[in-house]
Design an enzyme around this catalytic site. Structure first.
Site, PDB file in Angstrom:
ATOM      1  N   TRP A  82     -10.162   6.240  -9.355  1.00 33.53           N
ATOM      2  CA  TRP A  82      -9.085   7.058  -8.469  1.00 33.53           C
ATOM      3  C   TRP A  82      -7.771   7.079  -9.258  1.00 33.53           C
ATOM      4  CZ3 TRP A  82      -9.474  11.326  -5.822  1.00 33.53           C
ATOM      5  CH2 TRP A  82      -8.468  11.610  -4.888  1.00 33.53           C
ATOM      6  N   HIS A 101     -10.753  -1.274  -6.809  1.00 26.79           N
ATOM      7  CA  HIS A 101      -9.236  -1.321  -6.422  1.00 26.79           C
ATOM      8  C   HIS A 101      -8.667  -2.484  -5.430  1.00 26.79           C
ATOM      9  CE1 HIS A 101      -5.707   1.331  -5.762  1.00 26.79           C
ATOM     10  NE2 HIS A 101      -6.065   1.208  -4.376  1.00 26.79           N
ATOM     11  N   LYS A 128       3.413   2.198  -6.788  1.00 26.34           N
ATOM     12  CA  LYS A 128       4.245   2.960  -7.098  1.00 26.34           C
ATOM     13  C   LYS A 128       5.804   2.792  -6.518  1.00 26.34           C
ATOM     14  CE  LYS A 128       0.453   5.858  -5.092  1.00 26.34           C
ATOM     15  NZ  LYS A 128      -0.412   6.104  -6.101  1.00 26.34           N
ATOM     16  N   SER A 173      -0.990  -0.504  -5.906  1.00 28.08           N
ATOM     17  CA  SER A 173      -1.440   0.906  -5.138  1.00 28.08           C
ATOM     18  C   SER A 173      -0.175   1.724  -4.720  1.00 28.08           C
ATOM     19  CB  SER A 173      -2.401   0.741  -4.188  1.00 28.08           C
ATOM     20  OG  SER A 173      -3.216   2.015  -4.323  1.00 28.08           O
TER      21      SER A 173
HETATM   22  C1  GCU Z   1      -5.070   6.229  -1.675  1.00 28.93           C
HETATM   23  C2  GCU Z   1      -4.041   7.218  -2.453  1.00 28.93           C
HETATM   24  C3  GCU Z   1      -3.575   6.347  -3.896  1.00 28.93           C
HETATM   25  C4  GCU Z   1      -3.087   4.988  -3.252  1.00 28.93           C
HETATM   26  C5  GCU Z   1      -3.999   4.265  -2.480  1.00 28.93           C
HETATM   27  C6  GCU Z   1      -3.627   2.827  -2.067  1.00 28.93           C
HETATM   28  O1  GCU Z   1      -6.345   6.147  -2.299  1.00 28.93           O
HETATM   29  O2  GCU Z   1      -4.906   8.187  -2.876  1.00 28.93           O
HETATM   30  O3  GCU Z   1      -2.644   6.898  -4.353  1.00 28.93           O
HETATM   31  O4  GCU Z   1      -2.663   4.301  -4.693  1.00 28.93           O
HETATM   32  O5  GCU Z   1      -4.511   5.358  -1.409  1.00 28.93           O
HETATM   33  O6  GCU Z   1      -2.364   2.965  -1.740  1.00 28.93           O
HETATM   34  O7  GCU Z   1      -4.464   1.931  -1.811  1.00 28.93           O
END
Ligand code: GCU
Length: 371
Positions: free
Chosen positions: A298, A349, A211, A207
């Site tokens: 998402w 997720h 990134k 997540s």
């Molecule tokens: C939020 C955010 C995402 C990210 C996530 C996470 O949902 O919007 O972009 O990837 O947190 O880090 O779990």
């Protein structure tokens, strides 16, 4: 079938030259794309490897019922704005007689994952499973490098390395870039550890950590294998036509993650000179694995997959095989080619043992395979 979104042409250099060879890619286009991501998305980092940096290592044998050696490494550094430290936890298989390949997780879930005693074992970082398969398991807490809230870039490595006089430039690095920087400092340590095969180190993130792992892999070619789990918006997923989280959503909720320029692309993703397939292309020709979860709307699994397929253009320049021209797979049906792999796991997720098992399968068969 591949969905047809209009994307920036990664093989068209800014000069108008068409990139046809690995040499042209390496000499011109790769650097251009990297700098476009710095300028418009993640920001320019104000530090590389600090001149003042030291590693303080504590070794404990016979962990995990005797199967692992534990190393607790404190990576300490100084810059003009003060001192900082990143704590890394590392388990090595006790049976390993030669330097081990390693998986380094950029952990965004804090201390619950990094329990050095392994009293409360988190599936998010199943170090025992890695040890059993002959891998070293390394983890750092990204918030050691930069806490995950917006304080105007005073704390963490921004406060240590940025010049704080005057207005902050719109292209200065944000928090995701600081986390990627932390990954590179961990790699600085791993290169010095004789128990680690530094030519076989994977960087992994989930997540927001995913990134950061992708950006770390793009910037730092010492990472031999890059793994993105559910990294979604401004991670693996193509921004144009993306479902779920958009650039506006992410900038509104997490204004500290990316640079100031990125805010100008809210609701204007089609004007970005890059899209995320070009981030994945920066990993080429090194092995790359992207994973999604079926209920993670998402993040948008299809946009993550599409991005990986488009990245194949860069692998092809090197004469390497990468996933291309195939449809979105069923859950629990991983896809693998020589250099890229993908799976979608049923469920939410998260980063689970299923995901880690597939990363290791890909490493065994492709990424870290020795001929
Ligand atoms: C939020 C955010 C995402 C990210 C996530 C996470 O949902 O919007 O972009 O990837 O947190 O880090 O779990």
């Amino acid at each position: 079938m591949m969905d047809e979104r209009k994307l920036p042409d990664m093989l068209l250099a800014l000069s108008g030259e068409r990139i046809k060879t690995a040499g042209q890619w390496r000499q011109t286009r790769r650097q251009e794309i990297l700098d476009l991501f710095r300028e418009h998305v993640y920001g320019w980092e104000s530090a590389g490897r600090p001149e003042i940096m030291e590693f303080d290592t504590k070794v404990t044998p016979a962990m995990m019922g005797g199967s692992a050696v534990r190393k607790q490494v404190d990576i300490r550094f100084e810059g003009p704005g003060g001192a900082g430290s990143i704590r890394m936890l590392l388990f090595l298989p006790s049976t390993c007689s030669k330097p081990c390949p390693a998986f380094l997780l950029l952990n965004n879930r804090g201390s619950q994952v990094m329990d050095p005693e392994r009293d409360a074992i988190a599936p998010f970082w199943p170090a025992e499973r890695m040890i059993a398969r002959g891998y070293a398991a390394a983890v750092l807490d990204v918030e050691d490098a930069d806490p995950d809230f917006h304080d105007g870039f005073r704390n963490g490595v921004h406060g240590i390395f940025d010049r704080l006089d005057g207005e902050r430039p719109a292209n200065a690095w944000g928090t995701i870039a600081a986390w990627a920087w932390a990954g590179s400092r961990a790699m600085d340590y791993l290169e010095t550890d004789p128990d680690i095969d530094a030519s076989r180190v994977a960087v992994v993130g989930h997540s927001r950590g995913g990134k950061a792992a992708l950006w770390a892999g793009a910037l730092d070619e010492r990472f031999a294998f890059v793994v993105s789990n559910d990294s979604g918006c401004t991670g693996a997923a193509i921004a144009r036509g993306k479902q779920g989280e958009t650039i506006r959503n992410i900038n509104d909720q997490f204004p500290h993650w990316f640079n100031g320029n990125y805010k100008t692309y809210n609701d204007r993703e089609e004007h970005l000179p890059v899209d995320q397939h070009m981030l994945l292309a920066l990993i080429a020709p090194r092995p790359l694995y992207v994973a999604s979860a079926s209920k993670d709307e998402w993040a948008d699994p299809r946009s993550e997959f599409l991005s990986l397929l488009h990245a194949a253009d860069a692998y092809r320049l090197f004469g390497c095989e990468a996933l291309a021209g195939i449809g979105f797979p069923n859950p629990e049906e991983p896809l693998a080619s020589e250099r890229t792999g993908y799976h979608v796991r049923t469920g939410e997720h998260d980063l689970k043992e299923y995901d880690w098992d597939r990363f290791m399968d890909f490493a065994d068969r492709h990424a870290f395979k020795r001929h």
